[in-house]
Design a protein around this motif. Sequence first.
Motif, PDB file in Angstrom:
ATOM      1  N   ASN A 172       0.827  -1.211   0.000  1.00  0.00           N
ATOM      2  CA  ASN A 172       0.000   0.000   0.000  1.00  0.00           C
ATOM      3  C   ASN A 172       0.859   1.257   0.000  1.00  0.00           C
ATOM      4  N   ARG A 173       1.941   1.237   0.760  1.00  0.00           N
ATOM      5  CA  ARG A 173       2.831   2.404   0.812  1.00  0.00           C
ATOM      6  C   ARG A 173       3.444   2.682  -0.551  1.00  0.00           C
ATOM      7  N   ALA A 176       0.769   4.058  -2.874  1.00  0.00           N
ATOM      8  CA  ALA A 176       0.494   5.455  -2.536  1.00  0.00           C
ATOM      9  C   ALA A 176       1.554   6.365  -3.129  1.00  0.00           C
ATOM     10  N   SER A 182      -2.664   9.114  -0.532  1.00  0.00           N
ATOM     11  CA  SER A 182      -2.398   8.742   0.851  1.00  0.00           C
ATOM     12  C   SER A 182      -2.574   7.231   0.998  1.00  0.00           C
ATOM     13  N   GLU A 183      -1.906   6.654   1.996  1.00  0.00           N
ATOM     14  CA  GLU A 183      -2.069   5.220   2.240  1.00  0.00           C
ATOM     15  C   GLU A 183      -3.514   4.899   2.606  1.00  0.00           C
ATOM     16  N   LYS A 184      -4.182   5.806   3.295  1.00  0.00           N
ATOM     17  CA  LYS A 184      -5.582   5.581   3.668  1.00  0.00           C
ATOM     18  C   LYS A 184      -6.457   5.482   2.421  1.00  0.00           C
ATOM     19  N   THR A 185      -6.193   6.349   1.439  1.00  0.00           N
ATOM     20  CA  THR A 185      -6.959   6.301   0.185  1.00  0.00           C
ATOM     21  C   THR A 185      -6.692   4.999  -0.559  1.00  0.00           C
ATOM     22  N   LYS A 187      -5.824   2.150   0.764  1.00  0.00           N
ATOM     23  CA  LYS A 187      -6.502   1.083   1.501  1.00  0.00           C
ATOM     24  C   LYS A 187      -7.978   1.027   1.147  1.00  0.00           C
ATOM     25  N   THR A 188      -8.600   2.192   0.985  1.00  0.00           N
ATOM     26  CA  THR A 188     -10.012   2.244   0.591  1.00  0.00           C
ATOM     27  C   THR A 188     -10.195   1.661  -0.798  1.00  0.00           C
ATOM     28  N   SER A 191      -9.948  -2.126  -0.634  1.00  0.00           N
ATOM     29  CA  SER A 191     -11.187  -2.698  -0.078  1.00  0.00           C
ATOM     30  C   SER A 191     -12.292  -2.712  -1.125  1.00  0.00           C
TER      31      SER A 191
END
Length: 216
Positions: A172-173, A176, A182-185, A187-188, A191
């Motif tokens: 993920n990093r 990104a 962003s890593e959060k984006t 991850k979304t 998913s």
Amino acid sequence: MAEPAHTIRVLLVDDHQVVRRGLRTFLEVQDDIDVVGEASNGEEGIARAEELRPDIVLMDVKMPGVDGIQALRTLRDLDNPARVLVVTSFTEKRTVVPALRAGAAGYVYKDVDPEALAGAIRSVHAGHVLLQPEVALALLSQEENGGGQGRGGSLTEREREVLALIADGRSNREIARALVLSEKTVKTHVSNILMKLDLADRTQAALWAVRHGIGA
């Protein structure tokens, strides 16, 4: 000789002491690999993985009590960060597919060449999905029987870009960084990809992508 930038911390989980001893003997001569512990069954392996927080767990599948597949599921549920490389003598589809669905990052056989095993550990640690050819075919066959080919049309262009990088073994990093997100984006997006394709994990996503001409 310069010290490696990062030593890969490995936990051995196998019910045969002679197998653990052989693995330890070979791996301890690798400059970048450190065997930090051993366990003789799945239950002990879970406890040691939580205690030691290794980078890689070498896990057998068939063990008394809590087997490797149960241990994999538990580690996944615990969000343990270790990546699990299954090392086993069992090649049947009924063993391979559940192990991968439970979260294994790779699957190799106990007769693997020692240098190839060290390479497998490094590859899985780098974020790649590592499967021997017949193992990949078993999982692809399972996915095709589920009728997954038609679901790719629901992916957005960005999701297809993320999926291509998953197929290339990126974390993920790394995704990104490559897509300036962003890593959060990321991850979304991951998913959403798994949900849309009705897949359980990144291993299946990577194989789906390769099968359908996306990425690697």
